[in-house]
Design a protein around this motif. Structure first.
Motif, PDB file in Angstrom:
ATOM      1  N   LYS A   1      14.551  82.427  30.250  1.00 34.29           N
ATOM      2  CA  LYS A   1      14.570  81.001  30.587  1.00 34.29           C
ATOM      3  C   LYS A   1      14.140  80.154  29.396  1.00 34.29           C
ATOM      4  O   LYS A   1      13.305  80.579  28.589  1.00 34.29           O
ATOM      5  CB  LYS A   1      13.612  80.744  31.747  1.00 34.29           C
ATOM      6  CG  LYS A   1      14.067  81.308  33.066  1.00 34.29           C
ATOM      7  CD  LYS A   1      13.021  80.994  34.115  1.00 34.29           C
ATOM      8  CE  LYS A   1      13.399  81.608  35.446  1.00 34.29           C
ATOM      9  NZ  LYS A   1      12.288  81.587  36.379  1.00 34.29           N
ATOM     10  N   LEU A   2      14.659  78.952  29.371  1.00 34.50           N
ATOM     11  CA  LEU A   2      14.272  78.014  28.317  1.00 34.50           C
ATOM     12  C   LEU A   2      12.774  77.716  28.407  1.00 34.50           C
ATOM     13  O   LEU A   2      12.084  77.573  27.391  1.00 34.50           O
ATOM     14  CB  LEU A   2      15.088  76.720  28.465  1.00 34.50           C
ATOM     15  CG  LEU A   2      15.151  75.813  27.244  1.00 34.50           C
ATOM     16  CD1 LEU A   2      15.738  76.539  26.046  1.00 34.50           C
ATOM     17  CD2 LEU A   2      15.974  74.559  27.557  1.00 34.50           C
ATOM     18  N   SER A   3      12.271  77.668  29.632  1.00 33.22           N
ATOM     19  CA  SER A   3      10.838  77.371  29.815  1.00 33.22           C
ATOM     20  C   SER A   3       9.985  78.481  29.202  1.00 33.22           C
ATOM     21  O   SER A   3       8.913  78.227  28.646  1.00 33.22           O
ATOM     22  CB  SER A   3      10.509  77.208  31.297  1.00 33.22           C
ATOM     23  OG  SER A   3      10.965  78.330  32.021  1.00 33.22           O
ATOM     24  N   ALA A   4      10.478  79.732  29.285  1.00 34.03           N
ATOM     25  CA  ALA A   4       9.727  80.848  28.683  1.00 34.03           C
ATOM     26  C   ALA A   4       9.717  80.711  27.164  1.00 34.03           C
ATOM     27  O   ALA A   4       8.720  81.006  26.505  1.00 34.03           O
ATOM     28  CB  ALA A   4      10.351  82.176  29.098  1.00 34.03           C
ATOM     29  N   TRP A   5      10.841  80.259  26.613  1.00 33.39           N
ATOM     30  CA  TRP A   5      10.928  80.052  25.164  1.00 33.39           C
ATOM     31  C   TRP A   5       9.923  78.975  24.731  1.00 33.39           C
ATOM     32  O   TRP A   5       9.225  79.110  23.735  1.00 33.39           O
ATOM     33  CB  TRP A   5      12.360  79.660  24.792  1.00 33.39           C
ATOM     34  CG  TRP A   5      12.617  79.512  23.321  1.00 33.39           C
ATOM     35  CD1 TRP A   5      11.774  79.847  22.289  1.00 33.39           C
ATOM     36  CD2 TRP A   5      13.793  78.982  22.709  1.00 33.39           C
ATOM     37  NE1 TRP A   5      12.352  79.562  21.076  1.00 33.39           N
ATOM     38  CE2 TRP A   5      13.599  79.030  21.303  1.00 33.39           C
ATOM     39  CE3 TRP A   5      14.985  78.482  23.205  1.00 33.39           C
ATOM     40  CZ2 TRP A   5      14.552  78.581  20.403  1.00 33.39           C
ATOM     41  CZ3 TRP A   5      15.948  78.038  22.301  1.00 33.39           C
ATOM     42  CH2 TRP A   5      15.734  78.100  20.917  1.00 33.39           C
ATOM     43  N   LYS A   6       9.856  77.897  25.534  1.00 32.43           N
ATOM     44  CA  LYS A   6       8.910  76.821  25.205  1.00 32.43           C
ATOM     45  C   LYS A   6       7.474  77.334  25.289  1.00 32.43           C
ATOM     46  O   LYS A   6       6.653  77.084  24.405  1.00 32.43           O
ATOM     47  CB  LYS A   6       9.106  75.647  26.159  1.00 32.43           C
ATOM     48  CG  LYS A   6      10.328  74.832  25.821  1.00 32.43           C
ATOM     49  CD  LYS A   6      10.440  73.604  26.702  1.00 32.43           C
ATOM     50  CE  LYS A   6      11.696  72.809  26.329  1.00 32.43           C
ATOM     51  NZ  LYS A   6      12.139  71.948  27.399  1.00 32.43           N
ATOM     52  N   LEU A   7       7.186  78.081  26.367  1.00 30.14           N
ATOM     53  CA  LEU A   7       5.829  78.631  26.533  1.00 30.14           C
ATOM     54  C   LEU A   7       5.482  79.548  25.364  1.00 30.14           C
ATOM     55  O   LEU A   7       4.375  79.502  24.814  1.00 30.14           O
ATOM     56  CB  LEU A   7       5.753  79.410  27.853  1.00 30.14           C
ATOM     57  CG  LEU A   7       4.435  80.124  28.124  1.00 30.14           C
ATOM     58  CD1 LEU A   7       3.314  79.118  28.364  1.00 30.14           C
ATOM     59  CD2 LEU A   7       4.559  81.067  29.330  1.00 30.14           C
ATOM     60  N   GLU A   8       6.461  80.352  24.976  1.00 27.49           N
ATOM     61  CA  GLU A   8       6.274  81.299  23.868  1.00 27.49           C
ATOM     62  C   GLU A   8       5.837  80.560  22.599  1.00 27.49           C
ATOM     63  O   GLU A   8       4.881  80.955  21.935  1.00 27.49           O
ATOM     64  CB  GLU A   8       7.615  82.014  23.673  1.00 27.49           C
ATOM     65  CG  GLU A   8       7.819  82.713  22.362  1.00 27.49           C
ATOM     66  CD  GLU A   8       9.314  83.024  22.165  1.00 27.49           C
ATOM     67  OE1 GLU A   8       9.969  83.481  23.111  1.00 27.49           O
ATOM     68  OE2 GLU A   8       9.829  82.773  21.062  1.00 27.49           O
TER      69      GLU A   8
ATOM     70  N   TRP B   1       4.511  77.529  22.256  1.00 27.49           N
ATOM     71  CA  TRP B   1       3.194  76.910  22.388  1.00 27.49           C
ATOM     72  C   TRP B   1       2.083  77.948  22.297  1.00 27.49           C
ATOM     73  O   TRP B   1       1.091  77.775  21.595  1.00 27.49           O
ATOM     74  CB  TRP B   1       3.095  76.163  23.729  1.00 27.49           C
ATOM     75  CG  TRP B   1       3.605  74.771  23.622  1.00 27.49           C
ATOM     76  CD1 TRP B   1       4.804  74.289  24.066  1.00 27.49           C
ATOM     77  CD2 TRP B   1       2.944  73.667  23.005  1.00 27.49           C
ATOM     78  NE1 TRP B   1       4.946  72.960  23.756  1.00 27.49           N
ATOM     79  CE2 TRP B   1       3.809  72.546  23.102  1.00 27.49           C
ATOM     80  CE3 TRP B   1       1.716  73.503  22.362  1.00 27.49           C
ATOM     81  CZ2 TRP B   1       3.464  71.294  22.607  1.00 27.49           C
ATOM     82  CZ3 TRP B   1       1.382  72.250  21.867  1.00 27.49           C
ATOM     83  CH2 TRP B   1       2.255  71.164  21.988  1.00 27.49           C
TER      84      TRP B   1
ATOM     85  N   SER C   1      11.817  87.355  30.296  1.00 24.37           N
ATOM     86  CA  SER C   1      12.453  86.135  30.793  1.00 24.37           C
ATOM     87  C   SER C   1      13.308  85.479  29.709  1.00 24.37           C
ATOM     88  O   SER C   1      12.887  85.348  28.564  1.00 24.37           O
ATOM     89  CB  SER C   1      11.397  85.150  31.261  1.00 24.37           C
ATOM     90  OG  SER C   1      12.014  83.927  31.598  1.00 24.37           O
TER      91      SER C   1
ATOM     92  N   ASN D   1      14.728  71.213  18.150  1.00 24.19           N
ATOM     93  CA  ASN D   1      13.795  72.231  17.673  1.00 24.19           C
ATOM     94  C   ASN D   1      13.527  72.007  16.193  1.00 24.19           C
ATOM     95  O   ASN D   1      14.357  71.440  15.488  1.00 24.19           O
ATOM     96  CB  ASN D   1      14.378  73.627  17.881  1.00 24.19           C
ATOM     97  CG  ASN D   1      14.583  73.891  19.350  1.00 24.19           C
ATOM     98  OD1 ASN D   1      13.853  73.359  20.179  1.00 24.19           O
ATOM     99  ND2 ASN D   1      15.600  74.667  19.674  1.00 24.19           N
TER     100      ASN D   1
END
Ligand code: SF4
Ligand code: SF4
Length: 469
Positions: free
Chosen positions: A288-295, A297, A286, A458
């Motif tokens: 997606k920016l959300s995947a980057w954030k999840l990654e 965390w 993915s 960031n």
């Protein structure tokens, strides 16, 4: 239909296989079939011959198929129809493969008896007994499920690594890298540890420590492991000192000079499998920016988790206590980490979910060693991917095939250096770029801050901002 859809689409440009490709494919299918039948106790004698025939068929079949698929193509990397094949677009074959891999990992970790491992002194049967002869040859004892796993893992990297080399044969970085990946797996992770295990039956676990280091090797500081190293004579002390040196000194220094790619894309077994067997699935990661954030965390939380677990087990080791702050060290620290991260995440999800989530789920979201090197790479390393933005035609190849889900194109369009903690330096973005925009380089740290990071809030090293030209 959106190419990211989870629904399978039929391939309107399906190219029929030629006779050599069919031959290679059938050789591989028969090789895998022999092992699959053995799992259900359909054996033929002599098993030692059948297992060697099976391994040879898989190896030669993938070489024939790989060579025939790419050798006649004009120079350049071909990912044709990747969004149309049901194996690589989360279609029927993709799901089927994912389910089979996931089931295999569940059996390996928790129910090895269903793969034929003899329990309570019984003889092996099923799939495991097929590998007894090879195991006897290397270390003079019947196979375990881990020996079967190691053999198949190495076979996958070897056979699909050769296929990978045909595909990327016009790219020197990929060729050299893949040769190193194959040699690392074959010798450092498989042959040498297995042979050492045969020579060193008292303390066989030492052998497994050759290539992995803490915190990837999460049991390194556990009491039983420390005890055995401390009491293991010269060899034991050697592993203890080398293990600590690798983590504290060697890794930061090398990562400073060349980034974390030296390990993640050149040496590591997880990375080796992702780069070779996982190549057909790399576009599924993915972006997606959300995947980057999840990654960010997830990987950093797991780093904190293993750090706390290690503190707890060291506390237990030095005090002789089974508790840490009133909690059982085994029940609340070691066991949950081993189950959730060591087995579920790195094994079952990390490989079983290749056809759904791409080939680097574990490396990107879970591996604490990758997280540790990522921090060094992000803030204190000479490694970066430079971009010649003026040449970029925004085709998006680089982002599509980045297995770590990095939106490489966004950096290229702006002509910014790519300095990301998660980049494993596989070089595929550069290899698939039709305009030669991207280059993996090592250079002065100064000026590596990306303005986008500042804008997105960031984390950045303020001293680098001060020093930036
Ligand atoms: S940015 Fe490029 S080198 Fe880094 S992980 Fe992605 S594809 Fe590999
Ligand atoms: S592959 Fe090359 S040309 Fe295409 S978007 Fe990426 S950097 Fe630009």
């Amino acid at each position: 239909m959106d190419k990211h859809s989870s629904f399978a689409v039929s391939n309107p440009h399906k190219v029929p296989l030629d006779s050599l490709q069919k031959l290679g494919l059938w050789m591989g299918i028969i090789g895998v079939g022999i092992l699959a039948f053995a799992t259900f106790n359909f054996h033929s004698e002599p098993k030692s011959v059948f297992v060697l025939v099976s391994i040879a068929l898989i190896l030669v079949g993938s070489i024939v198929y790989g060579r025939q698929s790419y050798i006649k193509q004009v120079p350049g990397i071909k990912n044709n129809h990747v969004w149309f094949k049901t194996l690589s677009n989360r279609g029927v074959w993709g799901w089927l493969l994912g389910i089979i891999l996931t089931l295999f990992y569940i059996l390996i970790y928790w129910f090895p008896q269903y793969l034929g491992l003899g329990m309570n002194g019984e003889e092996n049967t099923g799939l495991v007994v097929m590998f007894d002869s090879i195991s006897m040859f290397f270390k003079g004892q019947p196979a375990s499920q881990w020996f079967v796993y190691g053999t198949l893992y190495t076979l996958a990297i070897l056979s699909l690594g050769i296929k990978f080399m045909y595909k990327y044969r016009h790219n020197r970085y990929q060729l050299i890298r893949t040769v190193v990946v194959i040699i690392s797996q074959l010798f450092l992770a498989y042959l040498i540890p297995e042979i050492l295990e045969g020579l060193n039956t008292e303390t066989p676990y030492f052998a497994k420590d050759i290539k992995n280091m803490w915190p990837l090797n999460y049991y390194f500081f556990e009491s039983w492991h420390l005890d055995n190293m401390v009491n293991g004579g010269t060899l034991g002390m050697f592993y203890l000192v080398v293990g600590i040196f690798m983590f504290l000194v060697f890794t930061p220094i090398i990562t400073y000079f060349v980034g974390k790619r030296w390990y993640c894309s050149w040496v590591c077994g997880c990375g080796g499998l992702a780069e070779t067997a996982g190549d057909p699935f790399r576009h599924l990661s993915s972006k997606k920016l959300s995947a980057w954030k999840l990654e960010r965390w997830l990987i950093h939380s797991i780093m904190v988790f293993i750090f706390i677990v290690t503190i707890a087990v060291l506390y237990g080791y030095f005090t002789g206590s089974g508790e840490f702050f009133g909690l059982s060290i085994y029940t609340y620290f070691s066991k949950p980490y081993g189950f959730l991260i060591g087995a579920m995440f790195s094994g079952v999800i990390g490989v079983g979910f290749y056809p759904m989530l791409g080939s680097r789920v574990w490396c990107r979201f879970g591996c604490p060693l990758a997280g540790y090197m990522g921090i060094i790479q992000r803030f204190k390393s000479r490694f970066r991917i430079t971009t010649n933005g003026g040449q970029c035609i925004s085709c998006g190849n680089c982002s599509t095939y980045c297995e770590q889900g990095i939106d490489v194109r966004a950096y290229a369009q702006k002509g910014e250096n790519i300095v990301r903690a998660s980049c494993v330096g596989c070089g595929i973005c550069s290899a698939v770029c039709p305009r030669g925009v991207l280059k993996l380089e090592n250079g002065p740290e100064k000026g590596r801050i990306n303005p986008t990071d500042v804008l997105l809030g960031n984390d950045v090293d303020l001293m680098d901002l001060v020093n930036q030209k």
